[in-house]
Design a protein around this motif. Sequence first.
Motif, mmCIF file in Angstrom:
data_model
loop_
_atom_site.group_PDB
_atom_site.id
_atom_site.type_symbol
_atom_site.label_atom_id
_atom_site.label_comp_id
_atom_site.label_asym_id
_atom_site.label_seq_id
_atom_site.Cartn_x
_atom_site.Cartn_y
_atom_site.Cartn_z
ATOM 1 N N ARG A 31 42.960 40.142 48.984
ATOM 2 C CA ARG A 31 43.523 41.672 49.240
ATOM 3 C C ARG A 31 42.557 42.441 47.959
ATOM 4 N N ARG A 32 41.760 43.420 48.416
ATOM 5 C CA ARG A 32 40.779 44.163 47.579
ATOM 6 C C ARG A 32 41.540 45.053 46.624
ATOM 7 N N ASP A 113 38.818 41.719 40.695
ATOM 8 C CA ASP A 113 39.141 42.841 41.631
ATOM 9 C C ASP A 113 39.957 42.589 42.719
ATOM 10 N N ALA A 114 40.793 41.423 42.779
ATOM 11 C CA ALA A 114 41.723 40.867 43.721
ATOM 12 C C ALA A 114 43.148 41.105 43.454
ATOM 13 N N LEU A 115 43.848 41.762 44.451
ATOM 14 C CA LEU A 115 45.254 41.845 44.332
ATOM 15 C C LEU A 115 45.886 40.463 44.734
ATOM 16 N N ASP A 116 45.269 39.927 45.401
ATOM 17 C CA ASP A 116 45.891 38.751 46.076
ATOM 18 C C ASP A 116 44.913 37.894 46.632
ATOM 19 N N ALA A 117 45.449 36.444 46.552
ATOM 20 C CA ALA A 117 44.153 35.687 47.308
ATOM 21 C C ALA A 117 44.878 34.528 47.859
ATOM 22 N N ARG A 118 44.514 33.966 49.075
ATOM 23 C CA ARG A 118 45.186 32.888 49.703
ATOM 24 C C ARG A 118 44.118 32.249 50.597
ATOM 25 N N TRP A 119 44.612 30.974 50.853
ATOM 26 C CA TRP A 119 43.898 30.371 52.105
ATOM 27 C C TRP A 119 44.760 30.957 53.412
#
Length: 146
Positions: A31-32, A113-119
């Motif tokens: 999420r940007r 710069d990412a609000l969230d990260a996931r597979w």
Amino acid sequence: MSGAPPKPGIIAPGVGVAVAVRKGDQILIIRRGKEPGYGVWSLPGGSQEFGERLLETAAREVMEETGITVRPVRVLTAIDAMTHDGDGALRYHFTIVEVFAEWVAGEPVAAGDALDARWATFAEAEELVHWPETKETVRVVAREPR
């Protein structure tokens, strides 16, 4: 030529790299955390730095935004990404080179710069990502041989 002239100070498009990281039947999405597209789901990536090779940018940006180590494989495509403001003036213009990469190590943790990260599965990612060009990239990566 398209639309109104650019905002003052903008003289040329920036070069961005978006990275489609595959791990089995999943793709890495973030999420940007900044414009353009603050808060939308996309592929990890960012701006190429002066003197940095394209595939180096891909690996660095994925590491900075997610903590994942990748092996960039090849360029998938390049797209023009332009965003206009309410008056029609060009606010952002990037040439984005989309790179296919394979997962090497790590689990996603949002940073930089990412609000969230996931597979995500390819179907989930195609539903979640914002831009039509990114949806197409997800479909292309889903067809890549393992």
